[in-house]
Design a protein around this motif. Structure first.
Motif, short mmCIF file in Angstrom:
data_model
loop_
_atom_site.label_atom_id
_atom_site.label_comp_id
_atom_site.label_asym_id
_atom_site.label_seq_id
_atom_site.Cartn_x
_atom_site.Cartn_y
_atom_site.Cartn_z
N SER A 1 58.13 37.20 29.63
CA SER A 1 57.50 37.82 28.46
C SER A 1 58.10 39.19 28.16
O SER A 1 58.39 39.96 29.08
N THR A 2 58.29 39.50 26.88
CA THR A 2 58.63 40.87 26.47
C THR A 2 57.84 41.20 25.21
O THR A 2 57.37 40.29 24.50
N VAL A 3 57.67 42.50 24.94
CA VAL A 3 57.00 42.89 23.70
C VAL A 3 58.00 42.92 22.56
O VAL A 3 57.74 42.41 21.48
N GLN B 1 54.35 37.01 22.42
CA GLN B 1 53.79 35.74 21.94
C GLN B 1 53.00 34.98 23.00
O GLN B 1 52.10 34.21 22.67
N LEU B 2 53.32 35.21 24.28
CA LEU B 2 52.59 34.49 25.33
C LEU B 2 51.19 35.06 25.55
O LEU B 2 50.37 34.48 26.26
N SER C 1 49.44 36.22 22.72
CA SER C 1 48.96 36.27 21.33
C SER C 1 49.01 37.68 20.74
O SER C 1 48.08 38.10 20.05
N GLY C 2 50.09 38.40 21.05
CA GLY C 2 50.27 39.71 20.44
C GLY C 2 49.57 40.85 21.16
O GLY C 2 49.77 42.01 20.81
N ASP C 3 48.75 40.53 22.16
CA ASP C 3 48.01 41.59 22.85
C ASP C 3 48.76 42.03 24.12
O ASP C 3 48.54 41.53 25.22
N GLN C 4 49.63 43.01 23.93
CA GLN C 4 50.54 43.43 25.00
C GLN C 4 49.83 43.98 26.24
O GLN C 4 50.39 43.96 27.32
N THR C 5 48.58 44.45 26.08
CA THR C 5 47.88 45.00 27.25
C THR C 5 47.33 43.87 28.14
O THR C 5 46.77 44.14 29.20
N ARG C 6 47.50 42.62 27.72
CA ARG C 6 47.08 41.49 28.56
C ARG C 6 48.25 40.88 29.33
O ARG C 6 48.09 39.91 30.07
N GLU C 7 49.43 41.43 29.13
CA GLU C 7 50.63 40.83 29.73
C GLU C 7 50.57 40.82 31.27
O GLU C 7 50.88 39.81 31.90
N THR D 1 52.03 44.74 17.27
CA THR D 1 51.92 43.73 16.20
C THR D 1 51.10 44.28 15.04
O THR D 1 51.43 44.05 13.87
N ASP D 2 50.02 45.00 15.35
CA ASP D 2 49.16 45.54 14.29
C ASP D 2 49.66 46.87 13.75
O ASP D 2 49.24 47.30 12.68
#
Ligand code: X2X
Length: 336
Positions: free
Chosen positions: A34-36, A71-72, A74-80, A198-199
């Motif tokens: 995963s990457t942002v 994308q893994l 759903s755009g919420d990078q703090t859940r990576e 994303t936002d």
């Protein structure tokens, strides 16, 4: 006679090749990474480089597939980080900021005006503080392998030049989803609002926020000036290192050779990306200025005013990060 024999050998050869490729595909394994940011940015290129090196060295036995744009999750990078810990994601090249909600020690890098230059970054990541940070990650179920770099984060906005804390007064600034940023920008008198990358772009475009902070490479590649961010201040208020990491169960399922190869290739890709990011800084700045952005540099006195205004953030966060890590980092910075 000769023909028949060579035909037989040819057929045997084919069968052997088929067998080999069957064995090969039974063993071939793909890991998700995963990457942002995508490969338009140094960050995405770091992950692609890692994938390339792994492909080469493993002879196809192990492959990495990069999934950019968060994308893994759903755009919420703090859940990576949580997604990687739980095994939803096999691996990631991620930002210390985005993982800091789960690994408090990672807030070290976000302490405002704490790590002032590249030599300081290298002294911290390459020294005892870096080791402690990697141990903190490992104790939370993820295996860290190597460092990369998103870069020093600079602040931009659509209203006017920022050269003193007062200039931030009341400005709505998009910050990443980590509570420390809320504190830093509140201490400076701004009105911070947390949102994902994303936002952030639509929020900048519509003017829902006045400003943002990101490294020059992100500002340049994403053409942030074209969504009205015409004022950029170079204040190096924090560096955003990247970390190459793998889920623990995935790691344990690999052979020792594969583990060594994954670590080595991550280190190579990271070193390559850090050098590239730093080399490109001056040409990126020139390109940004050429597009009409007002660039503000701070005098020592102006810089000190920002340091003083954010002292409370340091005092609040140093204990949360852990005195041992902060002290090790401070010692490394002083000795650089
Ligand atoms: O969201 C951001 O600002 C970015 C892309 O820099 C990170 O993921 C930390």
């Amino acid at each position: 006679m000769t023909l028949t024999r060579s035909m037989a050998r040819f057929t045997a050869g084919l069968a052997g090749a088929a067998l080999l490729s069957a064995a090969f595909s039974a063993q071939a394994r793909e890991l998700s990474v995963s990457t942002v940011l995508s490969e338009a940015f140094p960050w995405g290129q770091a992950a692609e480089k890692w994938a390339e090196l792994v492909e080469e060295r493993s002879g196809g036995e192990l492959t990495l597939r990069v999934y950019p744009n968060s994308q893994l999750v759903s755009g919420d990078q703090t859940r990576e980080f949580s997604a990687m810990r739980s095994g939803l994601i096999d691996a990631a090249v991620g930002s210390t900021i985005n993982w800091s909600p789960q690994v408090p020690e990672l807030n070290l890098f976000s302490l405002p005006f704490f790590i002032p230059d590249e030599a300081a970054v290298d002294a911290v990541t390459g020294g005892d503080a870096g080791t402690l940070v990697f141990e903190a990650i490992e104790s939370r179920g993820v295996i860290p392998l190597a460092w990369g770099e998103n870069g020093f984060r600079q602040v931009s906005n659509s209203r006017g030049p920022i050269s003193q804390p007062d200039d931030l007064d009341g400005l709505k600034i998009r910050v990443v989803g980590s509570p420390l940023f809320q504190d830093t920008f509140s201490a400076l008198g701004a009105d911070p609002t947390q949102m994902s990358w994303t936002d952030a772009q639509p929020a900048l475009t519509t003017g829902a926020v006045d400003g943002q902070e990101n490294p020059l490479s992100v500002f340049d590649v994403a053409r942030i000036d074209q969504v009205g961010q015409e004022h950029l201040t170079l204040w190096n208020y924090m560096n955003d290192p990247l970390i190459f990491a793998v889920n623990q169960q995935v790691w344990q399922s690999l052979s020792e050779e594969q583990q060594a190869m994954l670590r080595e290739t991550a280190e190579e890709a990271g070193a390559w990306e850090i050098a590239m990011t730093r080399e490109q800084e001056s040409e990126r700045l020139a390109a940004i200025q050429e597009r009409g952005v007002t660039v503000t540099e701070l005098t020592d006195e102006q810089y000190q005013a920002f340091v003083d205004a954010t002292q409370s953030v340091y005092e609040k966060w140093a204990p949360r990060i852990g005195e041992e890590v902060v002290n090790a980092a401070q010692a490394a910075i002083d000795a650089r």
